[in-house]
Scaffold this motif. Sequence first.
Motif, mmCIF file in Angstrom:
data_model
loop_
_atom_site.group_PDB
_atom_site.id
_atom_site.type_symbol
_atom_site.label_atom_id
_atom_site.label_comp_id
_atom_site.label_asym_id
_atom_site.label_seq_id
_atom_site.Cartn_x
_atom_site.Cartn_y
_atom_site.Cartn_z
ATOM 1 N N ILE A 38 -5.062 8.485 4.031
ATOM 2 C CA ILE A 38 -4.638 7.497 5.035
ATOM 3 C C ILE A 38 -5.493 7.705 6.271
ATOM 4 O O ILE A 38 -5.544 8.794 6.844
ATOM 5 N N ASP A 71 -4.598 10.279 -2.337
ATOM 6 C CA ASP A 71 -4.953 9.146 -1.486
ATOM 7 C C ASP A 71 -5.115 9.609 -0.037
ATOM 8 O O ASP A 71 -4.488 10.584 0.407
ATOM 9 N N ASN A 125 2.277 2.079 -3.392
ATOM 10 C CA ASN A 125 1.271 2.488 -4.378
ATOM 11 C C ASN A 125 0.546 3.776 -3.983
ATOM 12 O O ASN A 125 -0.463 4.126 -4.598
ATOM 13 N N LEU A 126 1.041 4.472 -2.952
ATOM 14 C CA LEU A 126 0.414 5.732 -2.577
ATOM 15 C C LEU A 126 0.606 6.771 -3.678
ATOM 16 O O LEU A 126 1.662 6.849 -4.318
ATOM 17 N N GLU A 136 0.832 -1.207 0.000
ATOM 18 C CA GLU A 136 0.000 0.000 0.000
ATOM 19 C C GLU A 136 0.871 1.263 0.000
ATOM 20 O O GLU A 136 0.555 2.250 -0.667
#
Length: 333
Positions: A284, A282, A277-278, A274
């Motif tokens: 969190i 995006d 692939n940020l 993860e």
Amino acid sequence: MVDVLSQNEIDALLAALSSGEMDAEELRKEDTQKKVRAYDFKRATRFSKDHIRSLTRIHENFARFLTTYFSAQLRTFVQINVVQVEQLPYDEFIRSIPKMTILNIFEAEPLEGRMVLEVHPNVAFAMLDRLLGGTGTAPTKIGSLTEIENIIMEKIFSRALETLQEAWKTVIDIEPRLEALETNPQFMQIVSPNETIALISLSTKIGDTTGMINLCIPHVVIEPIMSKLSVHHWFVSQKKSRAPEEFKQLEQRVTKAKLPITAELGTSQISIHEFLNLGVGDVITLGKSVDSGLDIKVGDKLKYIGSPGTVRDKIAVQILEIIDEGVEEAHDE
């Protein structure tokens, strides 16, 4: 000191008691009678064994400091050691030193009164010879000091007295100051003849020349600080609280220390996949509610709970709560 009888003496005593030559009752009476001990008022005991031990400890340090000082000044082998610390009348001290010697009369504020550092002529003139370019040997015949020799002597012993300040620092801060330099003991009367003094005798070796350095401290001079020479005071002084001036200096230094302060919005755990692939946009998810405060840490210790905001277009944190000392757990949601 208790006398210890040998076996033969014990047998003879028992035989005398058995035969009636000695009466047991008479022995008991003699034992119960008060024993009288002679006391010489001319040699009054003013310093206890405890005081003598403390003075010995102080002046063993003084001897080491003197050794270092004279070694550096004379650039030759110097060895100074404490030989004896005793108490005796001042008059007896005067009669024990040579008729021609070096007497450094000095004061040591805040103590009131005068003390004397007596240096044997062999030692003093060996120092003088060394300072003037010689090998450090004492002359066979010692005469009176010239004006130049007197100035040199005053200079070297005045600085030597500064080491006494360092040696006494654990007891009291004193400021020794040379008052006069004499060569005839009869012209020096710092206290009454019967006054008790502490005499610290230092064996001194300079090159191949040996002699004594004697420090005379009258009881009347150090009487106000006698309690500080006890073993009890030495132990208590080690636990003594800091002086207000020391606390003030410590506080000033601490207030200038820089500490890292961080405000944590929250924490989250994601996998490496993860993380790799940020991308921009995006989100969190943090493990903390929007309404809960921020953890504010000083170093790695949780100290405050705060709220995020801005002040004059700059990011800021307002402190809402102070965490009690010792609490290190993160703020619950």
